[in-house]
Write a protein that holds these residues in place. Structure first.
Motif, PDB file in Angstrom:
ATOM      1  N   GLN A 594     -25.207  17.299  20.254  1.00  0.00           N
ATOM      2  CA  GLN A 594     -25.725  18.127  19.172  1.00  0.00           C
ATOM      3  C   GLN A 594     -26.749  17.358  18.349  1.00  0.00           C
ATOM      4  OE1 GLN A 594     -25.077  21.266  18.715  1.00  0.00           O
ATOM      5  NE2 GLN A 594     -25.962  21.653  16.701  1.00  0.00           N
ATOM      6  N   ARG A 595     -26.452  16.084  18.062  1.00  0.00           N
ATOM      7  CA  ARG A 595     -27.369  15.267  17.265  1.00  0.00           C
ATOM      8  C   ARG A 595     -28.691  15.064  17.990  1.00  0.00           C
ATOM      9  NH1 ARG A 595     -24.126  11.646  16.417  1.00  0.00           N
ATOM     10  NH2 ARG A 595     -23.441  12.156  14.316  1.00  0.00           N
ATOM     11  N   GLU A 596     -28.628  14.831  19.291  1.00  0.00           N
ATOM     12  CA  GLU A 596     -29.848  14.645  20.072  1.00  0.00           C
ATOM     13  C   GLU A 596     -30.672  15.924  20.109  1.00  0.00           C
ATOM     14  OE1 GLU A 596     -31.226  13.323  24.609  1.00  0.00           O
ATOM     15  OE2 GLU A 596     -29.087  13.414  24.077  1.00  0.00           O
ATOM     16  N   MET A 597     -29.986  17.072  20.230  1.00  0.00           N
ATOM     17  CA  MET A 597     -30.702  18.350  20.261  1.00  0.00           C
ATOM     18  C   MET A 597     -31.413  18.591  18.936  1.00  0.00           C
ATOM     19  SD  MET A 597     -30.559  21.720  19.064  1.00  0.00           S
ATOM     20  CE  MET A 597     -28.853  22.077  18.673  1.00  0.00           C
ATOM     21  N   GLU A 598     -30.731  18.354  17.809  1.00  0.00           N
ATOM     22  CA  GLU A 598     -31.333  18.590  16.502  1.00  0.00           C
ATOM     23  C   GLU A 598     -32.529  17.679  16.275  1.00  0.00           C
ATOM     24  OE1 GLU A 598     -28.030  18.024  13.928  1.00  0.00           O
ATOM     25  OE2 GLU A 598     -27.133  19.993  14.333  1.00  0.00           O
ATOM     26  N   ALA A 599     -32.415  16.425  16.713  1.00  0.00           N
ATOM     27  CA  ALA A 599     -33.521  15.482  16.551  1.00  0.00           C
ATOM     28  C   ALA A 599     -34.725  15.902  17.394  1.00  0.00           C
ATOM     29  CB  ALA A 599     -33.060  14.077  16.930  1.00  0.00           C
ATOM     30  N   LYS A 600     -34.487  16.306  18.644  1.00  0.00           N
ATOM     31  CA  LYS A 600     -35.576  16.736  19.523  1.00  0.00           C
ATOM     32  C   LYS A 600     -36.218  18.014  18.994  1.00  0.00           C
ATOM     33  CE  LYS A 600     -36.972  15.258  22.742  1.00  0.00           C
ATOM     34  NZ  LYS A 600     -38.215  14.466  22.976  1.00  0.00           N
ATOM     35  N   PHE A 601     -35.399  18.939  18.488  1.00  0.00           N
ATOM     36  CA  PHE A 601     -35.914  20.194  17.931  1.00  0.00           C
ATOM     37  C   PHE A 601     -36.840  19.887  16.752  1.00  0.00           C
ATOM     38  CE2 PHE A 601     -35.947  24.102  15.519  1.00  0.00           C
ATOM     39  CZ  PHE A 601     -35.887  25.106  16.473  1.00  0.00           C
ATOM     40  N   ALA A 602     -36.391  19.010  15.854  1.00  0.00           N
ATOM     41  CA  ALA A 602     -37.207  18.662  14.693  1.00  0.00           C
ATOM     42  C   ALA A 602     -38.499  17.959  15.117  1.00  0.00           C
ATOM     43  CB  ALA A 602     -36.397  17.763  13.756  1.00  0.00           C
ATOM     44  N   GLU A 603     -38.407  17.130  16.143  1.00  0.00           N
ATOM     45  CA  GLU A 603     -39.585  16.414  16.630  1.00  0.00           C
ATOM     46  C   GLU A 603     -40.628  17.379  17.178  1.00  0.00           C
ATOM     47  OE1 GLU A 603     -40.642  13.658  20.484  1.00  0.00           O
ATOM     48  OE2 GLU A 603     -38.649  13.416  19.571  1.00  0.00           O
TER      49      GLU A 603
END
Length: 684
Positions: A594-603
């Motif tokens: 979940q953390r990786e998805m949120e970071a990639k989405f924000a990027e």
């Protein structure tokens, strides 16, 4: 022809490392390794010196304190390191043994009859690899103190390893001993992490195991472990008045019923070897006397546990004492079986060593004046004469036990167990031979659900154990049929940590795995006949998938452990999310948390890209063949976790806690570990 400056090689190119410089230059040579095991070896060297005082009858208590600043302190109530001046060197005994290699009281003098330290290297090696090393000796009515920085004697102007240091030789008398105050030695050291690999640290479980084992071996000494770090570690006391009998009870697998009582074997014997006298002159046929103590029993299971020690030092790889025990046990029990009517059928082969050791828990301890080891870390005893000494004592005791009217019934039960183990071994071998990999032309009968690969070699081949039939469809289309095989599993397999061997072999899914791998199971597992180079556990990235992986890892750890030990068991890491950008140059990204998805989405948003709604995969079956290949099965792009077994004792303890029969310890662990759960991630 004149040599150039670059190729010239002369006496000036030679390097002579003096004193403790050699230890700092090549620490692994003196402490075995520069990872966490090396740091624990430093601790063991200091504790072993205190233990030698206990073995000699001069110490009754050894206390280990773990301090908040990372230092380790070891106190004993023994005689104390000699404080007088050594005539030849002009140094105090304390400075001599802590700053000179191969200096000590264990080279055949009157200091110790037997000891764990032999080379005079241990304590000085710890000193050489420490920022700071403090020693306090209570002896002759006085308290003596001395400090060192990386083996150099001197004085610190304050507490801790970062205090200012001034070089200064000599032992300081700080006060008189109080009335009733015991003699002894106290050592506190701050090891220098620069000599060790990044992340290496003292393993507290290893410290606890070392103290516990030594307490078993020296029943007259109490060991105490104290936590002064302010952490959650509870102070522990280790004292076992029954010695090796208590150790056998501790080492026996939990839940396993004993087949025999614990046999205690004690005795002494002599052997001869070539050895140097005090002047360094070699003499032949020097007579040595060794003390032998062995405790062992058989249980209903088939796992074996044999621990070996020399002068309280654990020999991880056994050695000549283990060889002598194995030979004596096999010979005496083979003879007993042949003499007992009705055990072996006509033309039936006698049992082998594996059959004798099945279900056995044993501890072998020898005390030898001048033992020889294969290295400074003493992992393996190499003194040749010990084999015959321990063999004669053990063989004589087993024969007496078999013939004694009081233990004859118990002995016959053990003999029957050994004969049955031999029959099971042969049956497993026949099963394994029948299940060996055959080519398609040979028409081997395999489970119909196996989707096999075409290659007949194991170098590239890999077997995916796939959760469920839904994922099988996508995996079948995605795989490379040349070297990737699939075996679907329905539901969750049996928890083998709780189940018996009979129930385990009856389980259809487990039977399929054993048959497809073609190497047998348990004690007869033969890694060389395995049909695939790798086994990959491919389960959904959810709670059920994690449980299935855990059950499969437990199966391999208990019945097919060589697959893990050889680094051939992996867990696939399927993604949780799929992010797709809109537009002409669409991009696809997969994330695993979940953390990786949120970071990639924000990027991606920050880069001005618009995204379709994020897709979350609830299971492997939701991915199409291309997605499954790209993220989970393609060796070039996938991520997999290798399942390892670096610490066998810790791994077995974890499996027993999490998967074993006892509910209360598991419940307690879950409650105590509840604060480690990310509650926000539970329903994601």
């Amino acid at each position: 022809m004149t040599a150039s400056a670059e190729t010239r090689y002369g006496a000036d190119d030679l390097t002579h490392l003096e004193g403790l410089e050699a230890v700092r230059k090549r620490p692994g040579m003196y402490i075995g390794s520069t990872d966490s095991r090396g740091i624990n070896h430093l601790f063991a060297e200091v504790v072993d010196n205190s233990t030698d005082e206990g073995v000699a009858g001069y110490a009754s208590r050894v206390a280990v304190t773990l301090h908040a600043d990372g230092s380790v302190q070891v106190d004993d109530d023994g005689r104390g390191i000699p404080t007088g001046v050594h005539a030849k060197s002009g140094l105090s005994g304390v400075e001599l043994v802590l700053t000179r290699l191969h200096a000590g009281g264990k080279f055949g003098g009157s200091g110790y009859k037997t000891s764990g330290g032999l080379h005079g290297v241990g304590a000085s090696a710890v000193n050489a690899l420490s920022h700071r090393f403090d020693v306090t000796v209570k002896q002759d009515g006085k308290v003596h103190e001395m400090s060192f920085a990386h083996g150099v004697p001197g004085v610190f102007d304050g507490p801790g390893a970062k205090a200012k240091f001034t070089r200064q030789s000599g032992l300081n008398v700080v006060r008189k001993l109080k009335r009733g105050e015991a003699t002894g030695t106290s050592i506190r050291y701050w090891y220098d992490s620069r000599y060790f690999e990044t992340g290496a640290a003292l393993d507290v479980d290893g410290v606890r195991s070392k103290l516990r084992n030594t307490a078993f071996l020296v029943p007259g000494v109490t060991y105490v472990l104290r936590d002064a770090t302010g952490g959650s570690l509870e102070d522990e006391t280790f004292h076992y008045p029954n010695g090796l009998a208590d150790m056998v009870e501790f080492l026996s697998p939990s839940g396993e019923k004993p087949v025999s009582g614990t046999l205690i074997v004690r005795g002494e014997g002599t052997y001869k070897e070539n050895a140097a006298d005090e002047n360094g002159v070699m003499k032949s046929n020097v007579e040595r006397r060794a003390e032998v103590e062995v405790a062992f029993r058989w249980g209903t299971g088939y796992e074996r546990t044999v621990e070996c020690f020399t002068n309280t030092i654990r020999n991880v790889h056994g050695g000549t004492h283990r060889k002598g025990f194995d030979r004596a046990a096999l010979k005496s029990l083979q003879e007993a079986i042949s003499r007992t009517r009705g055990l072996l059928k006509p033309k039936e082969d006698p049992p082998v060593l594996d059959d004798v050791l099945e279900g056995m828990t044993a501890v072998i301890h020898v005390r030898v004046p001048e033992p020889q080891f294969t290295s400074q870390t003493k992992d393996e005893l190499s003194t040749a004469g010990i084999t015959k000494v321990i063999g004669g004592i053990v063989e004589k005791h087993i024969k007496a036990w078999v013939d004694d009217r009081r233990t004859k019934t118990e002995a016959k039960t053990v003999l029957q167990k050994i004969v049955d183990a031999g029959r099971v071994r042969l049956a497993h071998k026949q099963q394994k031979d029948a299940a060996r990999r055959k080519t398609a032309l040979e028409g081997a009968a395999m489970p119909p659900k196996l989707v096999d690969c075409r290659t007949t070699g194991v170098s590239r081949s890999e077997l995916f154990l796939v959760e469920g039939d839904s994922a099988l469809g996508s995996a079948r289309m995605a795989r490379v049929s040349e070297y990737q095989a699939l075996l679907p599993l329905r539901g969750k397999i049996l928890n083998v940590q709780k189940a018996s061997l009979g129930d385990t072999l009856k389980n259809a899914e487990i039977a399929s795995i054993v048959q497809v791998l073609g190497s047998g199971s348990g004690r007869t597992f033969d890694l060389s006949t395995m049909r695939y180079g790798r086994v990959i556990l491919m389960a959904d990235a959810d709670v059920d998938g994690s449980h299935i992986r855990t059950l499969l890892i437990t199966l391999f750890a208990k019945y097919m452990r060589p697959v893990i030990e050889d680094g051939r068991l992996y867990a696939a890491m399927p993604p949780l999310h799929k992010l797709v950008t809109k537009g002409r140059n669409s991009e696809t990204h997969f994330t695993f948390t979940q953390r990786e998805m949120e970071a990639k989405f924000a990027e991606l948003e920050a880069a001005g890209k618009k995204l379709d709604p994020v897709s979350r995969f609830k299971g492997l079956g939701e991915m199409d063949a291309d997605e499954l290949w790209e993220t989970t099965m393609n060796p070039a792009t996938r991520s997999v976790r290798r399942i390892t077994l670096e610490d066998v004792e810790a791994a077995e303890a974890a499996l027993d806690l999490l998967m074993g029969e006892k509910v209360e310890p598991r419940r307690k662990w879950l409650v105590e570990s509840s604060d480690r759960v990310d509650r926000e991630a539970i329903d994601i």
